[in-house]
Design a protein around this motif. Structure first.
Motif, mmCIF file in Angstrom:
data_model
loop_
_atom_site.group_PDB
_atom_site.id
_atom_site.type_symbol
_atom_site.label_atom_id
_atom_site.label_comp_id
_atom_site.label_asym_id
_atom_site.label_seq_id
_atom_site.Cartn_x
_atom_site.Cartn_y
_atom_site.Cartn_z
ATOM 1 N N LYS A 1 -29.405 30.808 -41.123
ATOM 2 C CA LYS A 1 -28.316 29.838 -41.058
ATOM 3 C C LYS A 1 -27.260 30.318 -40.068
ATOM 4 O O LYS A 1 -26.533 31.274 -40.333
ATOM 5 C CB LYS A 1 -27.693 29.650 -42.437
ATOM 6 N N ARG A 2 -27.156 29.628 -38.924
ATOM 7 C CA ARG A 2 -26.251 30.068 -37.883
ATOM 8 C C ARG A 2 -25.472 28.879 -37.323
ATOM 9 O O ARG A 2 -25.777 27.729 -37.630
ATOM 10 C CB ARG A 2 -27.016 30.775 -36.761
ATOM 11 N N LEU A 3 -24.512 29.195 -36.472
ATOM 12 C CA LEU A 3 -23.685 28.191 -35.810
ATOM 13 C C LEU A 3 -23.892 28.321 -34.311
ATOM 14 O O LEU A 3 -23.760 29.416 -33.755
ATOM 15 C CB LEU A 3 -22.213 28.398 -36.165
ATOM 16 N N HIS A 4 -24.227 27.202 -33.637
ATOM 17 C CA HIS A 4 -24.475 27.240 -32.205
ATOM 18 C C HIS A 4 -23.169 27.000 -31.454
ATOM 19 O O HIS A 4 -22.457 26.023 -31.720
ATOM 20 C CB HIS A 4 -25.503 26.184 -31.809
ATOM 21 N N THR A 5 -22.851 27.877 -30.513
ATOM 22 C CA THR A 5 -21.559 27.845 -29.823
ATOM 23 C C THR A 5 -21.741 27.911 -28.309
ATOM 24 O O THR A 5 -22.792 28.291 -27.797
ATOM 25 C CB THR A 5 -20.667 29.018 -30.265
ATOM 26 N N ARG A 6 -20.666 27.527 -27.595
ATOM 27 C CA ARG A 6 -20.555 27.692 -26.144
ATOM 28 C C ARG A 6 -19.198 28.322 -25.843
ATOM 29 O O ARG A 6 -18.263 28.186 -26.639
ATOM 30 C CB ARG A 6 -20.666 26.355 -25.402
ATOM 31 N N THR A 7 -19.098 28.961 -24.667
ATOM 32 C CA THR A 7 -17.881 29.703 -24.319
ATOM 33 C C THR A 7 -17.331 29.208 -22.993
ATOM 34 O O THR A 7 -18.083 28.971 -22.046
ATOM 35 C CB THR A 7 -18.176 31.210 -24.228
ATOM 36 N N TYR A 8 -16.005 29.066 -22.930
ATOM 37 C CA TYR A 8 -15.287 28.675 -21.713
ATOM 38 C C TYR A 8 -14.376 29.832 -21.294
ATOM 39 O O TYR A 8 -13.547 30.296 -22.084
ATOM 40 C CB TYR A 8 -14.421 27.446 -21.953
ATOM 41 N N THR A 9 -14.519 30.271 -20.039
ATOM 42 C CA THR A 9 -13.633 31.315 -19.521
ATOM 43 C C THR A 9 -13.072 30.989 -18.147
ATOM 44 O O THR A 9 -12.175 31.675 -17.668
ATOM 45 C CB THR A 9 -14.366 32.666 -19.426
ATOM 46 N N SER A 10 -13.576 29.948 -17.470
ATOM 47 C CA SER A 10 -13.157 29.638 -16.107
ATOM 48 C C SER A 10 -11.664 29.324 -16.045
ATOM 49 O O SER A 10 -11.100 28.702 -16.952
ATOM 50 C CB SER A 10 -13.962 28.453 -15.560
ATOM 51 N N SER A 11 -11.042 29.757 -14.939
ATOM 52 C CA SER A 11 -9.630 29.405 -14.737
ATOM 53 C C SER A 11 -9.457 27.929 -14.402
ATOM 54 O O SER A 11 -8.354 27.393 -14.482
ATOM 55 C CB SER A 11 -9.041 30.257 -13.607
ATOM 56 N N ASP A 12 -10.556 27.277 -14.005
ATOM 57 C CA ASP A 12 -10.546 25.825 -13.789
ATOM 58 C C ASP A 12 -10.663 25.152 -15.155
ATOM 59 O O ASP A 12 -11.731 25.157 -15.774
ATOM 60 C CB ASP A 12 -11.710 25.424 -12.882
ATOM 61 N N SER B 1 -10.876 22.230 -16.061
ATOM 62 C CA SER B 1 -11.761 21.070 -16.157
ATOM 63 C C SER B 1 -13.229 21.456 -16.086
ATOM 64 O O SER B 1 -14.100 20.595 -16.199
ATOM 65 C CB SER B 1 -11.443 20.069 -15.035
ATOM 66 N N ALA B 2 -13.521 22.751 -15.906
ATOM 67 C CA ALA B 2 -14.907 23.203 -15.790
ATOM 68 C C ALA B 2 -15.600 23.166 -17.145
ATOM 69 O O ALA B 2 -14.960 23.219 -18.204
ATOM 70 C CB ALA B 2 -14.954 24.614 -15.214
ATOM 71 N N GLY B 3 -16.931 23.102 -17.098
ATOM 72 C CA GLY B 3 -17.715 23.103 -18.315
ATOM 73 C C GLY B 3 -17.862 24.500 -18.888
ATOM 74 O O GLY B 3 -17.292 25.475 -18.373
ATOM 75 N N PRO B 4 -18.649 24.638 -19.956
ATOM 76 C CA PRO B 4 -18.849 25.963 -20.548
ATOM 77 C C PRO B 4 -19.569 26.890 -19.572
ATOM 78 O O PRO B 4 -20.275 26.454 -18.668
ATOM 79 C CB PRO B 4 -19.690 25.674 -21.798
ATOM 80 N N ASP B 5 -19.400 28.192 -19.776
ATOM 81 C CA ASP B 5 -20.015 29.182 -18.906
ATOM 82 C C ASP B 5 -21.531 29.062 -18.948
ATOM 83 O O ASP B 5 -22.130 28.719 -19.981
ATOM 84 C CB ASP B 5 -19.615 30.597 -19.342
ATOM 85 N N ILE B 6 -22.172 29.375 -17.831
ATOM 86 C CA ILE B 6 -23.631 29.346 -17.763
ATOM 87 C C ILE B 6 -24.198 30.378 -18.743
ATOM 88 O O ILE B 6 -23.706 31.505 -18.834
ATOM 89 C CB ILE B 6 -24.102 29.637 -16.329
ATOM 90 N N ASN B 7 -25.243 29.987 -19.453
ATOM 91 C CA ASN B 7 -25.921 30.868 -20.410
ATOM 92 C C ASN B 7 -24.997 31.351 -21.528
ATOM 93 O O ASN B 7 -25.213 32.417 -22.104
ATOM 94 C CB ASN B 7 -26.534 32.079 -19.704
#
Length: 879
Positions: free
Chosen positions: A273-284, A286-292
């Motif tokens: 039982k886990r939670l699927h996540t994405r990460t944002y670090t770009s200084s832009d 409006s950019a999408g989540p980080d690759i991989n």
């Protein structure tokens, strides 16, 4: 942003309970000042005083979106007022970061526990003999967002279509803390579940619904024209999805509350039982989540006596919440969107003329954009000069034309429009706006040019004298002195259809009068001008008055107040993109329709209002447990850690059992009784009851009668049974009251924290947590949907064969003849069809006005002069 550099610091070591088996960690409180360049000074935490991190709001719903933190601690003052600069600084001058070094060497402070700001009001010290404690509080960055407008890094409003993730990141940017954002939202809109978008039959795990869903940035501006606060913007985008926002481990977490159980991670279920996540670090932003960056995180912690997180025996309580009769979720559509391009003057050419606008009889030196475009200095369009009320071809102005193609909704539908803007006067009596409409003829000779007049009326084919602008004053009763400050213009427009073009002129103002007569044109150093701000055009279909939709789940006849009121979501509407409450698909800008799990494929989903209503109903319309307890140990994600109590759960049959499972149950047979030590207090054990022990080792499985139990709630707690037990320890044991449990399958409950008071130094957490009422416990009435009009009247929301909302019949604008016939029918009369003569060059004339040479008018328009007349009008009737 300035660079914040450590100027002061204080270290302390963790003091966990020895029974936890944890190696003590070393912590550092870092006080960072802007652009400091000296050597940091070491301070001391006062004696053994606690260092606490706690939630700073009191809401008790696990679905609440707002979870700010604060840190409280005491420093040791060796000299009077040695830390004076801590509280003479202003907001955002001192950053407070708590770091952790699990090696306890002091050389590896690699993990951030808390980041925030020291506010002037959060510091105090006493006057007395030294050394003495100084009380310090630091507020998480979220706490500073309620009075900060949501502006981009340049201090400007967001523009056009923006993703929900951009709104979240922009708001968090205004916290002043440059922390990564981790999102855990796996409820996908239908477009992401189309066949061509799937990977192995499931939604793309790297795709974040918060990034692929957009809104109009205009929704971040209030009805009064003010930019929303970051708090209100976050509430708008997070509440519809039931997302919790807060800080943990030096990161921002935006996690959908219902996903903490792991049931929504359709990609990694084989791993638990886990939670699927994405990460944002770009200084832009409006950019999408980080690759991989898409990964599955286990955000649950198991709680039991032999685990690294345990319950401290300090009166832990488990209680049931009261049941509510039902829930009601309201989706407000909001005001109508602005259809006027670049009326906020955001885009200009090299002469500072707004794009999509043209100059008319005014030079670039006398008409240009000013301002920085931020909240303190908004863009304004300055028009120097002074004129009269006339609207002529040579009227000094800037102009824009809106063209509506034949067949478009804006052309075929009868629309009411409203022009709004703000203005500021200098040596001018009034601001002036001209609106012209060009309408196609429908055969009733009602085409041609129209000019907008006061009150929203249109004048067809206006005469020269009727070509005047609409004046708006900001002056005293004499009309000679302008009031300072900004005033508003609101120009309603009655409904018109078949409009091919709409011209809007923003003009120089009407001149003041000189004392001796004539217009006041000022002096070369003090010229009159009007400054216009943010011209908008709102469009509304005539006769449409629906303001919201509602989802109600109840079997009760009691009147329900709104459980949640949303201002952004799916707007089930035939024209969904004309209201600011609408969500859109990225790229196509089509309105969002319905949502589903990542493995649902093309199956029809449900609007966000339904998902939220059902989640609220599961949580409040049936018994749900709340545990209030002190925990010993570490929670890896702080307030966002899900708590799985291994001794609180349910059986596979669905009954709520009184049952305990332990990873290591001890059995003793000392000769004067057979002891069972489950490792946890079981309040349901009673003398004489029968219990079934299921021991995977097989040594002690069987049914026994309880003969005694320990009256003290302590560790180890025990009870005794008749029969003979084999001494030893065994894992995976289930102890069941055979009078209530009919099978041995046991599922632990998962709880979500709503309150946290974490003593970092003592490694203890006082928490209140609500049981997550997951999908498989749902026993709810069917949801009911309604439309709501402006008067609050409810209209049942019917569904078509595809389970999509069917809009109610909308009012249409009738011609005068159709309305006349309908009125006759309403009075019980039957209209008799007839035709009148239509002889070229002839027209009916009112009695007494058939004089030779007399002018003839139709609808106020001169159509000719009388050269001859008939005694009566000839009427030809159908046989």
């Amino acid at each position: 942003m300035p660079q914040y550099v450590e100027k002061y610091y204080a270290e302390f070591i963790e003091q966990p309970n020895k029974g936890l088996g944890l190696f003590p960690a070393l912590y550092k409180i870092s006080f960072r000042f802007p652009d400091f360049s000296g050597t940091p000074t070491k301070l001391q935490v006062y004696k053994d005083s606690p260092v606490k991190i706690s939630k700073s709001t009191s809401d008790s719903s696990r679905l609440a979106f707002w979870h700010p933190l604060k840190a409280d601690f005491k420093l040791r003052a060796s000299n009077a007022f040695e830390s004076r600069e801590f509280y003479v600084r202003s907001d955002r001058d001192i950053q407070v970061v708590i770091l952790k070094d699990t090696t306890a060497t002091g050389f590896a402070y690699t993990s951030t526990v808390f980041a925030g700001w020291l506010l002037p009001a959060d510091f105090s010290e006493r006057y007395g003999k030294k050394p003495y404690p100084i009380s310090v509080s630091a507020s998480c960055g979220l706490s500073t967002l309620k009075d900060r407008p949501i502006l981009d890094p340049d201090g400007k409003r967001l523009q056009g279509y923006v993703s929900k993730s951009t709104v979240i990141r922009t708001a968090l940017y205004n916290s002043g803390l440059e922390l990564p954002l981790i999102t855990g939202v796996n409820l996908f809109e239908r477009a992401s579940l189309a066949a061509g978008q799937l990977i192995n039959g499931k939604a793309n795990p790297a795709s974040d619904p918060l990034f692929t869903t957009q809104m109009q940035a205009e929704a971040l501006v209030s009805d009064s024209g003010e930019t929303l606060s970051c708090y209100d913007a976050l509430k708008k985008v997070l509440e519809p999805m039931g997302v919790r926002l807060g800080q943990a481990e030096g990161k921002w977490f935006a996690i959908r509350a219902d996903e903490i159980t792991g049931e929504w991670d359709v990609w990694n279920q084989e791993a638990g039982k886990r939670l699927h996540t994405r990460t944002y670090t770009s200084s832009d932003l409006s950019a999408g989540p980080d690759i991989n960056s898409d990964v599955s995180r286990d955000m649950l912690i198991d709680i039991y006596p032999n685990q690294t997180v345990r319950v401290k025996n300090e009166d832990p309580t488990l209680r049931l919440l009261g049941i509510k009769p039902g829930v009601k979720v309201v989706q407000q559509f909001g005001r109508y969107l602005n259809y006027l391009k670049n009326g906020d003057w955001a885009s200009v050419d090299s002469t500072f003329l707004p794009t999509n606008w043209t100059r008319n009889n005014i030079t670039a030196d006398n008409s240009f954009r000013v301002g920085l475009g931020n909240e303190e200095d908004q863009y304004g369009m300055v028009l120097y000069g002074a004129g009269d009320e006339k609207a002529n071809a040579d009227t000094p102005s800037i102009r824009t034309r809106m063209i509506f193609e034949k067949g478009s909704l804006a052309y075929t539908q009868s629309y009411k429009r409203t022009l709004k803007c703000k203005f500021e006067l200098h040596l001018i009596r009034a601001a002036k706006i001209v609106v012209l409409a060009y309408r196609d003829d429908s055969g009733n000779n009602d085409g041609g040019e129209y000019i907008l007049q006061g009150g929203g009326t249109w004048k067809r084919a206006p005469s020269r004298a009727e070509m005047v602008g609409l004046l708006t004053y900001n002056a005293n009763e004499a009309g000679t002195i302008s009031f300072p400050g900004i005033s508003s213009i609101t120009l309603p427009m009655n409904a018109l259809d078949r409009v091919r073009m709409l011209d809007i002129w923003v003009c120089v103002g009407e001149a003041l009068d000189l004392p001796g007569g004539g217009p006041n044109l000022g002096t070369p150093g003090n010229r009159p001008f009007v400054k216009y701000y943010n011209v908008t055009l709102e469009t509304e279909k005539d006769g449409v008055n629906l303001e919201s939709s509602q989802v109600v789940i109840t079997d009760s006849k009691r009147k329900l107040d709104a459980t949640a009121t949303l201002t952004l979501g799916d707007v089930p509407w035939p024209l969904p993109n004309d209201r600011i409450g609408s969500l859109f698909r990225a790229g196509s800008h089509e309105p969002t329709v319905d949502w589903n799990r990542g493995d649902a494929g093309d199956a029809t989903g449900k609007p966000l209002t339904n998902w939220l209503a059902e989640s609220l109903a599961r949580q409040t319309m049936q018994p749900s447990e709340v545990i209030e307890v002190t925990l010993m140990g570490r929670l890896p994600y702080g307030l966002h850690t899900g708590l799985r109590f291994l001794d609180i759960g349910r059986s596979g049959s669905g009954q709520i059992p009184l049952q305990s499972t332990n990873l290591s149950v001890e059995f003793q047979s000392p000769g004067f009784g057979n002891y069972v030590l489950p490792g946890v207090y079981l309040p349901w054990i009673k003398v004489g009851m029968q219990v079934t022990i299921m021991d995977p080792s097989g040594a002690n499985s069987g049914t026994y009668t309880v003969t005694s139990y320990s009256g003290l709630v302590k560790d180890p707690w025990f009870f005794t049974v008749d029969g003979t037990l084999t001494p030893g320890k065994s894992s995976g044991v289930a102890i069941t009251d055979t009078s209530t449990i009919d099978d041995g399958l046991f599922t632990p409950y998962i709880f979500q924290q709503t309150r946290m008071d974490w003593d970092v130094r003592g490694c203890e957490i006082v928490t209140s947590a609500s049981r997550v009422m997951d999908l498989d416990v749902e026993q709810l009435p069917m949801p009911k949907g309604y439309w709501a009009d402006k008067d609050g009247n409810l209209i049942p929301l019917a569904l078509d064969d595809n389970d999509q909302p069917v809009p109610p019949a909308l009012k249409t604008t009738l011609s005068e003849t159709e309305q006349f016939q309908r009125n006759l029918q309403g009075a019980g009369l039957k209209a008799k069809l007839g035709i009148s003569s239509a002889i070229r060059g002839y027209t009916p004339i009112e009695t007494g006005k058939a004089k030779l040479g007399a002018d003839v008018f139709t609808n106020g328009i001169k159509v000719g002069s009388v050269i001859a007349s008939l005694r009566r009008q000839i009427s030809l009737m159908n046989p």
